[in-house]
Design a protein around this motif. Sequence first.
Motif, PDB file in Angstrom:
ATOM      1  N   SER A  21     -55.423 -44.092   4.422  1.00  0.00           N
ATOM      2  CA  SER A  21     -54.241 -44.886   4.099  1.00  0.00           C
ATOM      3  C   SER A  21     -53.134 -44.033   3.485  1.00  0.00           C
ATOM      4  CB  SER A  21     -54.605 -46.044   3.170  1.00  0.00           C
ATOM      5  OG  SER A  21     -55.261 -45.572   2.018  1.00  0.00           O
ATOM      6  N   THR A  22     -53.459 -42.781   3.104  1.00  0.00           N
ATOM      7  CA  THR A  22     -52.446 -41.863   2.564  1.00  0.00           C
ATOM      8  C   THR A  22     -52.755 -40.435   3.005  1.00  0.00           C
ATOM      9  OG1 THR A  22     -53.657 -41.370   0.525  1.00  0.00           O
ATOM     10  CG2 THR A  22     -52.152 -43.279   0.465  1.00  0.00           C
ATOM     11  N   VAL A  23     -51.733 -39.614   3.031  1.00  0.00           N
ATOM     12  CA  VAL A  23     -51.931 -38.189   3.314  1.00  0.00           C
ATOM     13  C   VAL A  23     -52.745 -37.561   2.182  1.00  0.00           C
ATOM     14  CG1 VAL A  23     -50.775 -35.961   3.617  1.00  0.00           C
ATOM     15  CG2 VAL A  23     -49.834 -38.006   4.704  1.00  0.00           C
ATOM     16  N   ALA A  24     -52.485 -37.981   0.934  1.00  0.00           N
ATOM     17  CA  ALA A  24     -53.237 -37.447  -0.212  1.00  0.00           C
ATOM     18  C   ALA A  24     -54.727 -37.725  -0.060  1.00  0.00           C
ATOM     19  CB  ALA A  24     -52.706 -38.034  -1.512  1.00  0.00           C
ATOM     20  N   GLY A  25     -55.085 -38.886   0.442  1.00  0.00           N
ATOM     21  CA  GLY A  25     -56.485 -39.216   0.663  1.00  0.00           C
ATOM     22  C   GLY A  25     -57.110 -38.328   1.715  1.00  0.00           C
ATOM     23  N   LEU A  26     -56.380 -38.057   2.785  1.00  0.00           N
ATOM     24  CA  LEU A  26     -56.871 -37.156   3.831  1.00  0.00           C
ATOM     25  C   LEU A  26     -57.073 -35.760   3.267  1.00  0.00           C
ATOM     26  CD1 LEU A  26     -56.112 -36.745   7.482  1.00  0.00           C
ATOM     27  CD2 LEU A  26     -55.481 -34.852   6.021  1.00  0.00           C
ATOM     28  N   VAL A  27     -56.108 -35.265   2.514  1.00  0.00           N
ATOM     29  CA  VAL A  27     -56.194 -33.915   1.938  1.00  0.00           C
ATOM     30  C   VAL A  27     -57.361 -33.830   0.964  1.00  0.00           C
ATOM     31  CG1 VAL A  27     -55.024 -32.238   0.459  1.00  0.00           C
ATOM     32  CG2 VAL A  27     -53.774 -33.342   2.330  1.00  0.00           C
ATOM     33  N   ALA A  28     -57.555 -34.848   0.137  1.00  0.00           N
ATOM     34  CA  ALA A  28     -58.660 -34.841  -0.820  1.00  0.00           C
ATOM     35  C   ALA A  28     -60.011 -34.811  -0.117  1.00  0.00           C
ATOM     36  CB  ALA A  28     -58.569 -36.054  -1.744  1.00  0.00           C
ATOM     37  N   ALA A  29     -60.116 -35.512   1.001  1.00  0.00           N
ATOM     38  CA  ALA A  29     -61.383 -35.597   1.723  1.00  0.00           C
ATOM     39  C   ALA A  29     -61.614 -34.432   2.674  1.00  0.00           C
ATOM     40  CB  ALA A  29     -61.448 -36.909   2.500  1.00  0.00           C
ATOM     41  N   MET A  30     -60.535 -33.900   3.275  1.00  0.00           N
ATOM     42  CA  MET A  30     -60.705 -32.949   4.372  1.00  0.00           C
ATOM     43  C   MET A  30     -60.011 -31.606   4.165  1.00  0.00           C
ATOM     44  SD  MET A  30     -60.535 -35.608   7.516  1.00  0.00           S
ATOM     45  CE  MET A  30     -61.637 -34.650   8.529  1.00  0.00           C
ATOM     46  N   GLY A  31     -59.202 -31.496   3.120  1.00  0.00           N
ATOM     47  CA  GLY A  31     -58.519 -30.242   2.840  1.00  0.00           C
ATOM     48  C   GLY A  31     -57.106 -30.197   3.399  1.00  0.00           C
ATOM     49  N   GLU A  32     -56.332 -29.255   2.840  1.00  0.00           N
ATOM     50  CA  GLU A  32     -54.915 -29.137   3.208  1.00  0.00           C
ATOM     51  C   GLU A  32     -54.687 -28.646   4.631  1.00  0.00           C
ATOM     52  OE1 GLU A  32     -52.731 -26.849   0.370  1.00  0.00           O
ATOM     53  OE2 GLU A  32     -53.349 -28.121  -1.301  1.00  0.00           O
ATOM     54  N   GLU A  33     -55.653 -27.959   5.191  1.00  0.00           N
ATOM     55  CA  GLU A  33     -55.470 -27.379   6.530  1.00  0.00           C
ATOM     56  C   GLU A  33     -55.810 -28.353   7.659  1.00  0.00           C
ATOM     57  OE1 GLU A  33     -54.061 -24.361   7.008  1.00  0.00           O
ATOM     58  OE2 GLU A  33     -53.837 -24.361   4.825  1.00  0.00           O
ATOM     59  N   GLN A  34     -56.305 -29.537   7.325  1.00  0.00           N
ATOM     60  CA  GLN A  34     -56.685 -30.504   8.354  1.00  0.00           C
ATOM     61  C   GLN A  34     -55.435 -31.027   9.057  1.00  0.00           C
ATOM     62  OE1 GLN A  34     -59.660 -31.765   9.648  1.00  0.00           O
ATOM     63  NE2 GLN A  34     -58.207 -32.642  11.086  1.00  0.00           N
ATOM     64  N   PRO A  35     -55.325 -30.825  10.373  1.00  0.00           N
ATOM     65  CA  PRO A  35     -54.178 -31.392  11.096  1.00  0.00           C
ATOM     66  C   PRO A  35     -54.299 -32.914  11.177  1.00  0.00           C
ATOM     67  CG  PRO A  35     -55.623 -30.191  12.603  1.00  0.00           C
ATOM     68  CD  PRO A  35     -56.183 -30.020  11.229  1.00  0.00           C
ATOM     69  N   TRP A  36     -53.159 -33.596  11.262  1.00  0.00           N
ATOM     70  CA  TRP A  36     -53.164 -35.048  11.287  1.00  0.00           C
ATOM     71  C   TRP A  36     -51.893 -35.588  11.932  1.00  0.00           C
ATOM     72  CZ3 TRP A  36     -49.019 -37.078   8.632  1.00  0.00           C
ATOM     73  CH2 TRP A  36     -48.425 -36.253   7.671  1.00  0.00           C
ATOM     74  N   ILE A  37     -51.950 -36.859  12.279  1.00  0.00           N
ATOM     75  CA  ILE A  37     -50.766 -37.599  12.699  1.00  0.00           C
ATOM     76  C   ILE A  37     -50.758 -38.910  11.934  1.00  0.00           C
ATOM     77  CG2 ILE A  37     -50.604 -36.590  15.015  1.00  0.00           C
ATOM     78  CD1 ILE A  37     -51.804 -39.275  16.058  1.00  0.00           C
ATOM     79  N   ALA A  38     -49.608 -39.512  11.817  1.00  0.00           N
ATOM     80  CA  ALA A  38     -49.483 -40.822  11.188  1.00  0.00           C
ATOM     81  C   ALA A  38     -49.005 -41.810  12.243  1.00  0.00           C
ATOM     82  CB  ALA A  38     -48.489 -40.760  10.030  1.00  0.00           C
ATOM     83  N   VAL A  39     -49.587 -42.995  12.219  1.00  0.00           N
ATOM     84  CA  VAL A  39     -49.162 -44.068  13.125  1.00  0.00           C
ATOM     85  C   VAL A  39     -48.993 -45.343  12.313  1.00  0.00           C
ATOM     86  CG1 VAL A  39     -50.321 -43.088  15.147  1.00  0.00           C
ATOM     87  CG2 VAL A  39     -51.520 -44.746  13.761  1.00  0.00           C
ATOM     88  N   ALA A  40     -48.153 -46.216  12.798  1.00  0.00           N
ATOM     89  CA  ALA A  40     -48.002 -47.512  12.152  1.00  0.00           C
ATOM     90  C   ALA A  40     -49.332 -48.250  12.237  1.00  0.00           C
ATOM     91  CB  ALA A  40     -46.904 -48.315  12.839  1.00  0.00           C
ATOM     92  N   GLY A  41     -49.711 -48.911  11.157  1.00  0.00           N
ATOM     93  CA  GLY A  41     -50.959 -49.666  11.155  1.00  0.00           C
ATOM     94  C   GLY A  41     -51.013 -50.665  12.286  1.00  0.00           C
ATOM     95  N   SER A  42     -49.866 -51.252  12.615  1.00  0.00           N
ATOM     96  CA  SER A  42     -49.812 -52.226  13.709  1.00  0.00           C
ATOM     97  C   SER A  42     -50.045 -51.574  15.075  1.00  0.00           C
ATOM     98  CB  SER A  42     -48.468 -52.955  13.693  1.00  0.00           C
ATOM     99  OG  SER A  42     -47.402 -52.024  13.836  1.00  0.00           O
ATOM    100  N   ASP A  43     -49.909 -50.236  15.154  1.00  0.00           N
ATOM    101  CA  ASP A  43     -50.124 -49.509  16.415  1.00  0.00           C
ATOM    102  C   ASP A  43     -51.489 -48.832  16.483  1.00  0.00           C
ATOM    103  OD1 ASP A  43     -47.573 -50.184  17.266  1.00  0.00           O
ATOM    104  OD2 ASP A  43     -46.676 -48.309  16.565  1.00  0.00           O
TER     105      ASP A  43
END
Length: 109
Positions: free
Chosen positions: A58-80
């Motif tokens: 639900s947040t980039v901070a959550g992704l970084v805390a769980a997977m580290g700063e080097e983890q690539p990611w994308i963001a999408v609207a929850g409705s999408d």
Amino acid sequence: METATRTPPVPDVVVLPTMADVPRDADGVPLLDGTVDLMLLPLPARPGEDRLTAVAFSTVAGLVAAMGEEQPWIAVAGSDLAGALSGSGAEAVLLDPRPAGAAGRPVHD
């Protein structure tokens, strides 16, 4: 006794880890000209049966805390989210997983 499955509301924006870095423009907006390989995990569903599950935050901070700063990611609207996962093979979504050993410790934004 049956166990009810709790379905939390989908956040306005969902952050999805990807298997490879996604090219971005100068403003950091992803340049999507095709498909993106999302991180999918086979997780136990029933004894002897796995379910292919998308990992989401639900947040980039959550992704970084769980997977580290080097983890690539994308963001999408929850409705999408359903559309973003269409064709991926994902049968479920695991929202805001915690790193191993972090049970009971909240992830702070």
